[in-house]
Write a protein that holds these residues in place. Structure first.
Motif, PDB file in Angstrom:
ATOM      1  N   ARG A   1      41.555  32.072  31.385  1.00  0.00           N
ATOM      2  CA  ARG A   1      41.190  32.610  32.703  1.00  0.00           C
ATOM      3  C   ARG A   1      42.387  32.556  33.644  1.00  0.00           C
ATOM      4  N   ASP A   2      43.125  31.458  33.609  1.00  0.00           N
ATOM      5  CA  ASP A   2      44.292  31.343  34.484  1.00  0.00           C
ATOM      6  C   ASP A   2      45.347  32.403  34.168  1.00  0.00           C
ATOM      7  N   GLU A   3      45.395  32.860  32.923  1.00  0.00           N
ATOM      8  CA  GLU A   3      46.337  33.920  32.556  1.00  0.00           C
ATOM      9  C   GLU A   3      46.014  35.237  33.260  1.00  0.00           C
ATOM     10  N   LEU A   4      44.779  35.389  33.732  1.00  0.00           N
ATOM     11  CA  LEU A   4      44.418  36.601  34.470  1.00  0.00           C
ATOM     12  C   LEU A   4      45.230  36.727  35.763  1.00  0.00           C
ATOM     13  N   PHE A   5      45.761  35.613  36.247  1.00  0.00           N
ATOM     14  CA  PHE A   5      46.605  35.656  37.440  1.00  0.00           C
ATOM     15  C   PHE A   5      47.943  36.326  37.162  1.00  0.00           C
ATOM     16  N   ASP A   6      48.277  36.488  35.882  1.00  0.00           N
ATOM     17  CA  ASP A   6      49.519  37.156  35.527  1.00  0.00           C
ATOM     18  C   ASP A   6      49.372  38.676  35.512  1.00  0.00           C
ATOM     19  N   SER A   7      48.136  39.177  35.578  1.00  0.00           N
ATOM     20  CA  SER A   7      47.948  40.620  35.437  1.00  0.00           C
ATOM     21  C   SER A   7      47.221  41.284  36.613  1.00  0.00           C
ATOM     22  N   PHE A   8      46.671  40.525  37.554  1.00  0.00           N
ATOM     23  CA  PHE A   8      46.021  41.208  38.675  1.00  0.00           C
ATOM     24  C   PHE A   8      47.091  41.761  39.608  1.00  0.00           C
ATOM     25  N   THR A   9      46.712  42.767  40.402  1.00  0.00           N
ATOM     26  CA  THR A   9      47.730  43.448  41.192  1.00  0.00           C
ATOM     27  C   THR A   9      47.695  43.166  42.689  1.00  0.00           C
ATOM     28  N   HIS A  10      46.497  42.822  43.262  1.00  0.00           N
ATOM     29  CA  HIS A  10      46.482  42.641  44.715  1.00  0.00           C
ATOM     30  C   HIS A  10      45.565  41.536  45.225  1.00  0.00           C
ATOM     31  N   ASP A  11      44.430  41.270  44.587  1.00  0.00           N
ATOM     32  CA  ASP A  11      43.492  40.308  45.175  1.00  0.00           C
ATOM     33  C   ASP A  11      42.719  39.560  44.096  1.00  0.00           C
ATOM     34  N   ALA A  12      42.723  38.253  44.211  1.00  0.00           N
ATOM     35  CA  ALA A  12      41.872  37.396  43.378  1.00  0.00           C
ATOM     36  C   ALA A  12      41.021  36.573  44.337  1.00  0.00           C
ATOM     37  N   PHE A  13      39.735  36.554  44.078  1.00  0.00           N
ATOM     38  CA  PHE A  13      38.793  35.870  44.961  1.00  0.00           C
ATOM     39  C   PHE A  13      37.899  34.958  44.132  1.00  0.00           C
ATOM     40  N   HIS A  14      37.729  33.723  44.598  1.00  0.00           N
ATOM     41  CA  HIS A  14      36.873  32.760  43.908  1.00  0.00           C
ATOM     42  C   HIS A  14      35.700  32.378  44.800  1.00  0.00           C
ATOM     43  N   LEU A  15      34.491  32.551  44.283  1.00  0.00           N
ATOM     44  CA  LEU A  15      33.293  32.057  44.953  1.00  0.00           C
ATOM     45  C   LEU A  15      32.906  30.754  44.270  1.00  0.00           C
ATOM     46  N   GLU A  16      32.889  29.660  45.050  1.00  0.00           N
ATOM     47  CA  GLU A  16      32.535  28.345  44.537  1.00  0.00           C
ATOM     48  C   GLU A  16      31.188  27.953  45.128  1.00  0.00           C
TER      49      GLU A  16
END
Length: 174
Positions: A9-24
């Protein structure tokens, strides 16, 4: 259902282009990497935060590239010990470039329904969800990848709603 690991899942930070959002949505989590630091905090001992190093490095890199990493933490008041500890660490996340807001459950807008069975999720670029699955003690079992358009759209709508009403970390008094 196939689950990816936290590392995948953390590897997804290597491929997103503009926004990552986490709902906790949980008031307690369990993570092997956090067990010792959390126990030290509970005993009032200091921490060098070396265990956060890989995450901080990744966040500094992606936010330094102009990408946004945001979180809304929906929490119960009074806080659990875990939420108090998490709150005490949040300045480190902010220093790495994340933007974190808090939303006490009693301030949730009326009628809010949480998609994906009320699980936590990461939303990448409004197109891909990594939905967290946990055991009863809050330990991560893995993440389910969801790309189904209607589910992603519902999460985008909820993200925008909650982001607008959540309290920025600097303004939230725990």
């Amino acid at each position: 259902m196939d689950l990816i690991t936290s590392a995948q899942r953390d590897e997804l930070f290597d491929s997103f282009t503009h926004d990552a959002f986490h709902l906790e949505l949980r008031d307690d989590y369990g993570s092997p990497i956090e067990d010792s630091p959390y126990a030290r905090w509970q005993r009032g001992e200091s921490d060098d935060y070396a265990w956060l190093g890989p995450w901080m490095t990744r966040m500094k890199r992606v936010t330094g590239e102009g990408k946004a990493v945001r979180r809304v933490r929906v929490i119960t008041e009074p806080h659990t010990q875990y939420v108090r500890w998490e709150h005490s660490l949040t300045n480190l996340n902010l220093e790495a470039g994340e933007d974190i807001r808090w939303l006490p459950r009693h301030l949730l807008p009326e009628g809010v329904v949480f998609p994906v069975a009320g699980r936590d999720w990461w939303l990448y670029d409004d197109r891909l969800l990594a939905v967290g699955h946990f055991d009863p003690e809050g330990r991560v079992l893995g993440s389910e990848i969801v790309t189904e358009a209607a589910t992603v759209a519902e999460c985008v709508r909820l993200r925008d709603l909650l982001w607008a009403v959540a309290i920025p970390h600097a303004e939230y008094k725990s």
